[in-house]
Design a protein around this motif. Structure first.
Motif, short mmCIF file in Angstrom:
data_model
loop_
_atom_site.label_atom_id
_atom_site.label_comp_id
_atom_site.label_asym_id
_atom_site.label_seq_id
_atom_site.Cartn_x
_atom_site.Cartn_y
_atom_site.Cartn_z
N ARG A 128 0.41 -1.64 0.11
CA ARG A 128 -0.01 -0.07 -0.25
C ARG A 128 0.24 1.34 -0.29
O ARG A 128 0.61 2.34 -0.13
CB ARG A 128 -0.69 -0.12 0.98
N TYR A 145 -8.90 0.20 -17.44
CA TYR A 145 -6.99 -0.16 -17.20
C TYR A 145 -7.08 -1.34 -17.15
O TYR A 145 -7.82 -2.08 -15.97
CB TYR A 145 -6.76 1.08 -16.35
N GLU A 201 -0.20 -5.38 -10.00
CA GLU A 201 -0.51 -5.10 -8.72
C GLU A 201 0.77 -6.08 -8.27
O GLU A 201 1.12 -6.95 -8.85
CB GLU A 201 -1.58 -5.43 -8.14
N GLU A 231 0.34 -8.94 -10.82
CA GLU A 231 -0.65 -9.63 -11.00
C GLU A 231 -1.89 -8.59 -11.84
O GLU A 231 -1.36 -7.31 -11.24
CB GLU A 231 -1.80 -10.19 -10.01
N ILE A 232 -1.64 -8.89 -13.35
CA ILE A 232 -2.54 -7.77 -14.07
C ILE A 232 -4.20 -7.84 -13.27
O ILE A 232 -4.29 -8.48 -13.74
CB ILE A 232 -2.32 -7.60 -15.04
N LYS A 233 -4.29 -6.39 -12.67
CA LYS A 233 -5.70 -5.97 -12.63
C LYS A 233 -6.35 -5.32 -13.68
O LYS A 233 -5.82 -4.59 -13.68
CB LYS A 233 -5.60 -6.05 -11.35
N THR A 234 -7.84 -5.61 -13.81
CA THR A 234 -8.12 -5.01 -14.72
C THR A 234 -9.54 -4.41 -14.15
O THR A 234 -9.94 -5.07 -13.48
CB THR A 234 -8.41 -5.91 -16.41
N VAL A 235 -9.99 -2.80 -14.07
CA VAL A 235 -10.46 -2.47 -13.79
C VAL A 235 -11.83 -1.64 -14.92
O VAL A 235 -11.07 -1.52 -15.91
CB VAL A 235 -9.94 -1.63 -12.60
N TRP A 236 -13.19 -2.23 -14.44
CA TRP A 236 -14.17 -1.55 -15.31
C TRP A 236 -14.55 -0.23 -14.41
O TRP A 236 -15.52 -0.98 -13.93
CB TRP A 236 -15.05 -2.27 -16.13
N HIS A 237 -14.91 0.73 -15.26
CA HIS A 237 -15.98 1.64 -15.03
C HIS A 237 -16.79 1.90 -15.83
O HIS A 237 -16.32 2.59 -16.91
CB HIS A 237 -14.96 2.40 -13.77
N MET A 259 -12.94 3.58 -6.30
CA MET A 259 -11.94 3.13 -6.34
C MET A 259 -11.15 2.38 -5.55
O MET A 259 -9.88 1.67 -5.66
CB MET A 259 -11.13 4.86 -7.21
N ALA A 266 -11.67 -1.26 -6.14
CA ALA A 266 -10.89 -1.60 -6.73
C ALA A 266 -9.35 -1.71 -6.54
O ALA A 266 -8.91 -3.13 -7.09
CB ALA A 266 -10.73 -0.98 -8.14
N ALA A 267 -8.90 -1.25 -6.11
CA ALA A 267 -7.76 -1.00 -4.92
C ALA A 267 -7.30 -2.44 -4.39
O ALA A 267 -6.34 -3.30 -4.61
CB ALA A 267 -7.26 -0.33 -4.73
N ALA A 268 -8.21 -2.79 -3.21
CA ALA A 268 -8.01 -3.41 -2.18
C ALA A 268 -8.78 -5.08 -2.58
O ALA A 268 -7.85 -5.88 -2.03
CB ALA A 268 -8.74 -2.82 -1.51
N LEU A 269 -9.68 -5.40 -3.48
CA LEU A 269 -10.36 -5.94 -3.71
C LEU A 269 -8.76 -7.40 -4.84
O LEU A 269 -7.86 -6.92 -5.59
CB LEU A 269 -11.02 -6.56 -5.27
N ARG A 270 -8.50 -8.56 -4.48
CA ARG A 270 -7.32 -9.67 -4.96
C ARG A 270 -8.66 -10.43 -6.00
O ARG A 270 -8.66 -11.46 -5.59
CB ARG A 270 -6.84 -10.60 -3.80
N ALA A 271 -8.40 -9.36 -6.86
CA ALA A 271 -8.74 -10.23 -8.14
C ALA A 271 -8.47 -9.43 -9.62
O ALA A 271 -7.55 -8.37 -9.62
CB ALA A 271 -10.45 -9.79 -8.03
N GLY A 272 -8.21 -10.84 -10.28
CA GLY A 272 -7.89 -10.15 -11.59
C GLY A 272 -8.51 -9.35 -12.54
O GLY A 272 -7.87 -8.54 -13.75
N VAL A 273 -9.86 -9.06 -12.26
CA VAL A 273 -10.86 -8.61 -13.10
C VAL A 273 -11.76 -8.05 -11.77
O VAL A 273 -12.87 -8.33 -10.95
CB VAL A 273 -11.48 -8.41 -13.94
N VAL A 274 -11.87 -6.18 -11.84
CA VAL A 274 -13.04 -6.04 -10.95
C VAL A 274 -13.65 -4.90 -11.70
O VAL A 274 -13.42 -3.86 -12.34
CB VAL A 274 -12.16 -5.05 -9.65
#
Lengths: 294, 329, 496
Positions: free
Chosen positions: A64, A141, A145, A275-281, C433, C436-444
């Motif tokens: 963090r 995006y 992580e 780990e590549i994390k993908t976020v959708w909004h 946001m 989204a940062a705190a969740l340990r998952a490949g897609v949020v």
């Protein structure tokens, strides 16, 4: 009149402290001429477990921390290493037939390696992440992580530079590390002392000295370990540890050949433990378009 | 149950006792504003995608014919032009009573919708047919006049025999946060309506956000509107599927909260049978099958009626019809 | 004249099975030729009816050897040396071919898999075409991936794909592999072999050189033989975590790059300030899309306690409107379960949930009399330790739990060995946001769920697998990316 020296006891480094092995075991470290240099702690399975617990705790704060902060800490590690240059030169020459010039060059390279990764911390996301042009009204995006707790088997044949080259990329992206080494424990533990004075939060780096084949299998199977760097293991051990790691689907990094740590490092190690994390909004239209936003 | 719903005199009206929380929230402007601001938000992308997904529902065969008939029976056949004349209204009314002369079983429309001064002409035409007369009022379409003028406008329509009054809200006041003023004006017009049912036009195209549509819907329901209606037809965008979804959610939630059934009327922009059927699907899926009833759902439209008639013939005759085979009124 | 409350409901609106032009017999595709395999014949069943749909000839070990050899030959002689620009044109052709035969593919997929025609028509097939189109564009731009000036293909990729998105998973696997210059030996699931064979026809019609893509048909034993074949340079698997573990174990020490896309137990987190109606839609889409037979399904609903009761009531009312039934009906929302075996697995877990004390609510939507169907099911009063809260159900079953604070929601959502997907529903941007940062998952997914795009990388944390598909990271999985400098090999004693 000569001053009688005060020899150092080389202990483990777990959670920011320097405990003895819970097993009470030690092993002798000998100089090139066979004389006793020091006694070092011989890590046990339970020390491995303690290190993982500490690393998981360290991961929370380190992952963090801002990338800028992580960069400053890695740079601080370079500063501290620079300050102990002569100590490391002495250690590197005592354990091998390396001359002090070569040892000095290794320490300098290790300092430079830390500086290199100090500059990576706040670039990783930009270089390996992306804004995704998806076909729909969404802002998407992908960002790297840290993977979590990474067990690193210290590379052989490069006691300080190899160790730093393996550990720094793991830390740079925000992972916590359990370093297991059967190389010169004096170098590894002295590096831990360097780290301990570098503002790295306790538990982010843990150092275990001992026998790989004894401790590593427990770490490879440990369910709270997320990834392994098997650089320091021989092919047979690599295969068995990778198999142990399969049960919990760990990420396993094995270099393609024998790494040349003296060369600029590339990015494979940086990319191995993210780990590549993908976020959708959703991106809403600013008027009642009736659905023209998709 | 159905008969009660389809008979306006027996249906629950806003005169019925409302739960006490409604008194609390409408006590003053700030409590009203707080309540409206506290309603759950609407995610625009989510609602638009849901509306689009539902619009792919396929209606076939007997269902399609029934749906077309239902849509015809839900039409508020409308003319709101400066050039309207009693003659024009006469033609419109005849069309509404019998949308496809010579064809058996075509339902009449729900209502004809006209300006207040033409209500009388319309009433004369539809008497005894079951077709209602609706009148716009309250300084339609802008609503920019005094309350006194709006009430006089309403009274004119009601005195002339309008069964339903389509009022416009003061969008300026709503957007300025003066929700108390809007509330009081709706209440006053409702009172002026007497037994006529009140449709509250939100003019959603000027409200600009789905959150505002939801808040304005609740405001109108709290103030006693029998219908919430999307648009005047004079502003673009007029009715859209997602906006209608939000309003259908409002009447669904209103029933949940109060036990009362209120109605929804999208108006403007519904031109084809395909459009109309998509709305019916939305009514069924969002509010519930109970709302598939001309008492609880209307289309404010004019040209859609001819397309419905043509499609109805296509269903029955097995070939496409053409515009020369339906009347221009 | 009736003027009020006309009766109206949907009539069945079935798509015509004839459009699928399903043949009686299908053959494996090896080295550019559809030829009889050496394995036993296998019937593929239409889950919507439970009836035999077609017979497929399966591949034997010898076919596997031939396929790997053909792929090697094609990689070394044709596909590897070919310019990226030329490779890209083949992929564009395939994308076009998929689009041109979209309706047929949708029908074939629905008949063979059991998912609603609405989904195959609007999602599976168009997205598959999009994957080829997207990756086609990478083929001549590998130097721009950020993996060095001249990234090299790995060689021959062995790929095993699941039955839940047969065509789309084929596209996810084949498109990036080919764009990067690899050749492919791929095996679809034994219950869903047909759509990939139509895709093979499309590739053959596009004049894709023989051996570039080889499709083997068969069950798990063939898949196991494929992924452990020593002639491969890359293995990619999508399927269960249990099988993924076995593959990782069997490849230990080989140094062969591996991508695993495994199971999940995604949390869908609804806060009290969420856009409730859209959250209901998102939860429904999250767990009933493809009947919940989705690795990234939002199978755990975490709803804030303050709105839980109201939210569940709305959710149940909405689920009641789901139309369960004939997958070929354009109005069907939830289709068939893919196989009797899967139906039995789901049913066993549902039974476990009931016996562990959770409350099961089931949609009253009538189920067809034939075929493999299950009512959409919502468990309430579930606790974190129940099997239904921990194990992947892979069916139309939602497990509901509550939380009180955001950090509790994160703790509960992350409390799983999986880490594939998560959803967050809140109108508060900073919280979205932060979550989204705190969740340990490949897609949020914030305020949406189950969105996919070839430009957006997809893949898991922890036991949901490793490696990514889609985007730059997905391309990296099919290229030599170890840029760590190496020492020259040590000279042997004799040479020294």
């Amino acid at each position: 009149m000569t001053h009688l020296g005060v020899p150092k006891t080389y202990k483990l480094f777990i959670g920011g402290a320097f405990p003895r092995s819970e097993s009470g075991r030690t092993f002798a470290v000998r100089r090139a001429d066979g004389t006793l240099a020091a006694n070092a702690a011989l890590a046990s399975r339970k020390d491995g477990r303690d290190a993982v617990v500490a690393a998981r705790k360290g991961f929370g704060s380190w992952s963090r921390a801002t990338p800028y902060n992580r960069g400053q800490v890695l740079y601080r590690m370079a500063e501290m290493l620079q300050g102990r240059r002569s100590e490391f030169v002495a250690l590197l020459t005592q354990g091998s037939d390396a001359g002090s010039d070569a040892a000095g060059a290794e320490v300098d390279a290790a300092v430079d390696r830390l500086v290199h990764y100090a500059g990576w911390t706040d670039k990783i996301t930009a270089v390996f992440g992306s804004a995704n042009p998806v076909s729909g009204p969404f802002f998407s995006y992908s960002a790297p992580e840290p993977t979590g707790v990474v067990v690193v088997l210290a590379p052989t044949g490069s006691a300080l530079l190899g160790l730093v080259s393996a550990v720094a990329p793991v830390l740079a992206s925000g992972n916590a590390c359990v370093l297991l080494t059967d190389q010169d424990p004096c170098v590894a533990v002295t590096f831990a002392e360097t780290v301990a004075t570098s503002d790295l939060p306790g538990g982010v780096l843990n150092v275990l000295t001992g026998v790989l084949a004894e401790v590593a299998p427990h770490l490879a199977a440990h369910a709270d370990v997320n990834a392994l760097d098997l650089t320091g293991a021989d092919p047979t051990l690599r295969a068995s540890l990778a198999a142990d790691a399969a049960d919990t689907v760990k990420r396993v990094y094995v270099p393609a050949g024998t790494p040349d740590f003296t060369a600029p490092p590339g990015t494979a190690r940086l990319r191995a433990f993210v780990e590549i994390k993908t976020v959708w909004h959703p991106v809403g239209a600013l008027a009642l378009s009736g659905g023209t936003s998709y | 149950m159905t008969s009660a719903l389809t008979d306006p005199t027996e249906a629950p009206s806003s005169g019925d006792a409302l739960p006490s929380w409604t008194t609390d929230v409408t006590r003053n402007e700030s409590s009203l504003r707080r309540f409206l601001a506290g309603l759950p938000g609407v995610d625009p992308v989510g609602i638009e995608q849901r509306a689009a997904a539902l619009a792919t529902r396929s209606i076939k065969k007997a269902s399609k014919l029934a749906a077309i008939d239902l849509a015809i029976a839900m039409v508020d056949l409308t003319t709101l032009e400066g050039a309207d004349t009693p003659g024009k209204i006469r033609g419109l009314a005849r069309k509404g009573i019998d949308p496809d002369p010579g064809t058996e079983g075509v339902p009449h429309v729900a209502a004809v919708c006209v300006y207040p001064d033409l209500v009388e002409a319309a009433v004369e035409q539809v008497r005894g047919t079951g077709v209602k007369v609706a009148s716009v009022a309250t300084a339609f379409p802008s609503g920019r006049s005094s309350l006194a003028v709006k009430l006089a406008d309403t009274a004119l329509a009601v005195r002339a025999g309008a069964d339903e009054v389509d009022m416009v809200i003061d969008r300026g006041a709503f957007l300025a946060g003066r929700v108390g003023l809007v509330f009081e004006q709706i209440q006053a017009v409702k009172q002026a309506c007497g037994s006529a049912r009140l449709k509250v036009i939100l003019e959603t195209g000027e409200l600009a956000t789905y959150d505002n549509v939801r808040r304005a819907s609740w405001l109108a329901l709290l103030a006693g509107g029998d219908f919430i209606k999307t648009s005047t037809g004079k502003i673009s965008p007029a009715a859209t599927l997602p906006v209608t979804h939000v309003m259908l959610q409002a009447v669904r939630d209103w029933r949940e909260a109060t036990g009362q059934l209120r109605a929804v009327k999208p108006a403007g922009g519904i031109r084809t049978t395909k459009d109309a059927l998509r709305y019916l699907v939305a009514v069924r899926e969002v509010a519930g099958p109970q709302w598939l009833d001309p008492h609880l759902f209307r289309f404010g439209a004019s040209s859609v009626l001819n397309d419905l008639v043509m499609q109805r013939r296509t269903q029955l005759e097995g070939h496409y019809s053409g515009p020369d085979y339906v009347t221009v009124d | 004249m009736t003027s009020t409350h006309l009766d109206w409901d949907y009539a069945p609106a079935p798509e015509s099975p004839a459009i699928g032009a399903v043949r009686d017999r299908y053959l494996p595709f090896v080295d550019g030729v559809f030829a009889e395999g050496r394995g036993p014949d296998l019937d593929t069943v239409s889950p919507g009816t439970g009836e035999r749909l077609a017979t497929v000839s399966t591949s034997g070990r010898e076919d596997l050897e031939l396929a790997v050899a053909a792929a090697r030959r094609a990689q070394q002689q044709v596909w590897g040396p070919m310019s990226g620009a030329e490779r890209s044109k083949y992929l564009f052709r395939i994308a076009r071919g998929v689009a041109e035969r979209a309706r047929e593919l949708a029908v074939v997929e629905t008949l063979d898999n059991g998912k609603p025609i609405k989904e195959t028509r609007d999602f599976d097939v168009p997205t598959a075409a999009q994957h080829f189109f997207y990756h086609a564009g990478w083929a001549d731009k590998l130097q721009h991936l950020g993996l060095g000036p001249d990234p090299a293909p790995l060689g021959v990729a062995g790929q095993v794909i699941p039955w839940n998105f047969p065509l789309l998973m084929a596209a996810w696997k084949i498109a990036p592999a080919l764009a990067a210059g690899n050749t492919v030996v791929i095996k679809p699931a034994e219950t869903t072999p047909l759509s990939i064979l139509v895709l093979a026809e499309i590739m053959a019609d596009a004049d894709l050189p023989p051996g570039v893509v080889n499709v083997l048909l068969g069950a798990g034993d063939l898949g196991s033989a494929l992924v452990t074949h020593p002639g491969l340079d890359k293995v990619a698997f999508t399927g269960s975590t249990a099988v993924g573990r076995q593959i990782a174990r069997s490849l230990a020490g080989t140094g062969r790059p591996l991508t695993l896309e495994l199971g999940g137990k995604g949390a869908n987190i609804v806060f009290e300030d969420a856009a409730q109606d859209q959250a209901v839609e998102g939860v429904v889409n999250g767990v009933f899309f493809n009947g919940g037979q989705v690795c990234c399904a939002g199978s755990r609903l975490l709803v804030q306690e303050s709105v839980a009761e109201e939210f569940l009531a709305r959710l149940q009312a909405r689920v009641e409107t789901l139309r369960v039934g004939d997958p070929m009906d354009k109005n069907t929302d939830v289709g068939a379960i893919n196989s009797p075996a899967q139906l039995a697995r789901i049913t066993a877990l549902v039974d476990a949930g009931v016996s562990e004390g959770a409350t099961a609510w089931r949609s009253s939507c009538p189920l067809p009399e034939r075929g493999y169907f299950l009512s959409p099911t919502i468990f309430t009063d579930a606790t974190a330790s129940m099997r239904i809260a921990r194990e992947e159900i892979f069916g139309p079953v939602l497990t509901t739990m509550t939380f009180r604070t955001p950090d509790e929601a994160v703790a509960k959502a992350n409390n799983t060995p999986y880490g594939l997907s998560a959803g967050v529903w809140t109108e508060k941007g900073s919280r979205a946001m932060g979550m989204a940062a705190a969740l340990r998952a490949g897609v949020v997914w914030d305020n949406t769920f189950n969105r996919f795009d070839p430009a957006a990388s997809f893949g898991g944390y922890q036991e949901s697998g490793f490696g990514r598909e889609g985007g730059r990271a997905g391309m990296a999985a099919y290229l030599r990316t170890d840029d760590e400098p190496q020492l020259a090999p040590q000279p042997t004693e004799a040479g020294a």
